[in-house]
Structures are given as structure tokens and as C-alpha cells.
Design an enzyme around this catalytic site. Structure first.
Site, PDB file in Angstrom:
ATOM      1  CE  LYS A  33      -7.326  -8.103  -3.538  1.00 60.90           C
ATOM      2  NZ  LYS A  33      -6.497  -7.818  -2.334  1.00 60.90           N
TER       3      LYS A  33
HETATM    4  C1  LIG Z   1     -12.122  -2.454  -4.160  1.00 60.90           C
HETATM    5  C2  LIG Z   1     -10.823  -2.771  -3.471  1.00 60.90           C
HETATM    6  N1  LIG Z   1     -10.004  -1.766  -3.171  1.00 60.90           N
HETATM    7  C3  LIG Z   1      -8.845  -1.978  -2.517  1.00 60.90           C
HETATM    8  C4  LIG Z   1      -8.448  -3.225  -2.129  1.00 60.90           C
HETATM    9  C5  LIG Z   1      -7.191  -3.375  -1.300  1.00 60.90           C
HETATM   10  O1  LIG Z   1      -6.114  -3.990  -1.904  1.00 60.90           O
HETATM   11  P1  LIG Z   1      -5.138  -4.879  -1.035  1.00 60.90           P
HETATM   12  O2  LIG Z   1      -5.939  -6.042  -0.530  1.00 60.90           O
HETATM   13  O3  LIG Z   1      -4.084  -5.314  -1.993  1.00 60.90           O
HETATM   14  O4  LIG Z   1      -4.605  -4.068   0.090  1.00 60.90           O
HETATM   15  C6  LIG Z   1      -9.280  -4.305  -2.440  1.00 60.90           C
HETATM   16  C7  LIG Z   1      -8.939  -5.656  -1.996  1.00 60.90           C
HETATM   17  O5  LIG Z   1      -9.721  -6.589  -2.044  1.00 60.90           O
HETATM   18  C8  LIG Z   1     -10.483  -4.074  -3.132  1.00 60.90           C
HETATM   19  O6  LIG Z   1     -11.333  -5.089  -3.443  1.00 60.90           O
END
Ligand SMILES: Cc1ncc(COP(=O)(O)O)c(C=O)c1O
Length: 277
Positions: A2
Site C-alpha cells: 500500500k
Molecule cells: C494488510 C493488507 N493486506 C491486503 C490488502 C489488500 O490490498 P488491496 O486493497 O490492493 O486489494 C490491504 C489493503 O489495505 C492490506 O492493508
């Protein structure tokens, strides 16, 4: 993962004239987007308010404060339309003058960051040999952008979305959408940043399986990953056992350091009904 979207969302807003010196950035976040935004805001001199749900780890809240952000905590267990929800609180704050919400759930700079960075990195690092991409789905930015780039390179690529039990993406019916403890993945609505057409199939993974795998990866592989990384690896192993001759790439979004008081804390695991064996 992120960190990649924070700076791009800020620079898009500057380019469009939505942000100027002295303004305050407001974002509802599970923590990691907030951290990406906090780094960008620190460098560029904007104030930042992060609105979070009370299930998010203390480590993430403290990390945001360390970067100078203000943190508002809202109840997890309320409907998105409830005025107490983190979405509603962030919307109210960002309606104030000189406040701007990048909104990772609708901001095209979110998937774009992965078209520009994550997709090309995976393509180059696998010499174009990747067969299957496995990633958890939160805002959908990671899977949408990464898959868009990689499918353009190889239209035979298979994309697998991993979803926590209780999230909308794999719920058979609306009543199955409920709360769960893994952070950052799954949703209770369909965000604009997610293009579900990129996903060829889903795997649903429970909190217990996700946390057990995060703990196992630390002691067996020397990889300290977060709960969503554990979740994604559970899904990737299911896929790898089905497609033994394929090159499977799994995205592990963050480090276990943010969860030392939760997933890697036996007392917390037991209190929440999880096995620590
Ligand atoms: C710890 C964690 N894993 C996975 C994700 C998921 O990614 P995406 O929002 O790009 O789908 C996030 C998103 O905030 C996250 O903070």
C-alpha cells in the site's frame, strides 16, 4: 504494497488542483494505506487524519501517530451506512473546507500504481514465466492493476483472488457477509477500484487458517508476514497442489511486525478462540 499507492494518490490530487499547501488529507484505512499516505504527507507537508476500525492493530495506529498523523477510531461492528462507521466519519471530515479524501476505494491511482510497479516487477522477476497470480482482495487495487498488466503480457495468465470468510466477494448470499479478524482484505461492499473481471476464480480462507499460516511461515520459512499474507499463502498452496507444474506467484502485502500484539501473541490468539499449537 500500500506504500505504492499513497504517493501516487497525493500526486494525482496535486496535479488536478484538489490539494494545496496547508490542506488536510483524510482517509478511512485499515492502516497500511494510511502509512503510505503518512509518508507522502510528511514529505509534502500536508496534515493527515486516518480513520480506522477498532479491530486494527495498535501497532498500526501507533505507527501512523509516529509519522505525525491524527488517528480516529470507529466501531468495526456497524453497517457502512451507519454514521459511526469509519467510512461515514471519514466522509464527514473530508466534507470540511480544505480537507481532501484520496479514497482508495474509488481512486484510479490505486490500481494504476500496480499497473506501473507491481505488474512489471513480477513480470521481470519471473522472466515472463508466471502462470498463476494469487492475491488477496481488499480495495482490489493490487489484483486489478497487477492482473491488468500481466494479462496484457500473457492472456493465458490465471488470476486467483483470496477472500476472508465473511467478506462479500465469496459470500453465497448477503446474510453470509459478516465481520472477521484478518485485516486489510475482504469488504462489505464492492469498491470501484476492483475490476472483478480480472479474477478467474476465488478461494475462501478462514481467520484461523490465515493466522496459523502466518505463524507457520515465521517459524518454518523465516518469513514474518501479516494475516492477509498468511491468508494468501493458504490459497496459493491450494492452487499449487492443483497445478503442480505451474509457476504460482503469491502477493504478501505486509509484515508481521504490525501484528506482534495479535497474531503472534498467544494470549490474544487463545482469547479469540484460535489454536496456538
Ligand atoms: C494488510 C493488507 N493486506 C491486503 C490488502 C489488500 O490490498 P488491496 O486493497 O490492493 O486489494 C490491504 C489493503 O489495505 C492490506 O492493508
Amino acid at each position: 504494497m500500500k506504500d505504492r499507492i499513497g504517493i501516487r494518490m497525493i500526486e494525482r490530487a496535486e496535479k488536478n488542483g484538489w490539494l494545496s499547501a496547508g490542506d488536510t488529507v483524510v482517509e478511512p484505512t485499515s492502516g497500511n494505506t494510511g502509512i503510505g499516505l503518512a509518508m507522502a504527507c510528511a514529505v509534502k507537508g500536508y496534515k493527515l487524519i486516518c480513520v480506522m476500525q477498532d479491530k486494527q492493530s495498535k501497532e498500526k495506529q501507533n505507527l501512523l501517530k509516529a509519522y505525525g498523523a491524527e488517528v480516529y477510531i470507529c466501531p468495526t461492528d456497524v453497517d457502512p451506512s451507519d454514521p459511526r462507521s469509519f467510512y461515514s466519519v471519514a466522509a464527514e471530515l473530508s466534507s470540511r473546507p480544505n480537507h481532501y479524501q484520496p479514497d482508495q476505494y474509488s481512486n484510479p491511482a490505486n490500481p494504476e500504481a500496480h499497473i506501473l510497479a507491481t505488474g512489471p516487477e513480477i513480470w521481470e522477476q519471473t522472466d515472463g514465466l508466471i502462470d498463476i497470480l494469487v492475491a488477496g482482495v481488499g480495495t482490489g487495487g493490487t489484483i486489478t492493476g497487477t492482473a491488468a498488466y500481466l494479462k496484457e503480457k500473457n492472456s493465458d495468465l490465471m488470476v486467483v483472488g483470496i477472500d476472508p470468510e465473511g467478506s462479500i466477494y465469496t459470500a453465497a448470499e448477503p446474510a453470509d457477509v459478516t465481520t472477521y479478524l484478518v485485516e486489510g482484505v475482504g469488504e462489505d461492499f464492492w469498491p470501484e477500484t476492483y475490476n472483478p473481471e480480472v479474477t478467474d476464480r476465488y478461494e475462501m480462507v478462514s481467520d484461523g487458517e490465515s493466522f496459523a499460516m502466518a505463524r507457520r511461515l515465521a517459524v518454518e520459512e523465516g518469513l514474518l508476514v501479516g494475516g492477509s499474507g498468511g491468508m494468501a499463502v493458504v490459497g496459493a498452496l491450494r492452487i499449487a497442489s492443483e497445478f503442480a507444474d505451474k509457476l504460482v506467484i503469491v502477493v504478501i502485502p505486509d509484515s508481521g511486525r504490525s501484528y506482534l500484539s495479535k497474531i503472534f501473541n498467544d494470549a490474544w490468539m487463545l482469547e479469540n478462540g484460535f489454536d496456538v499449537a
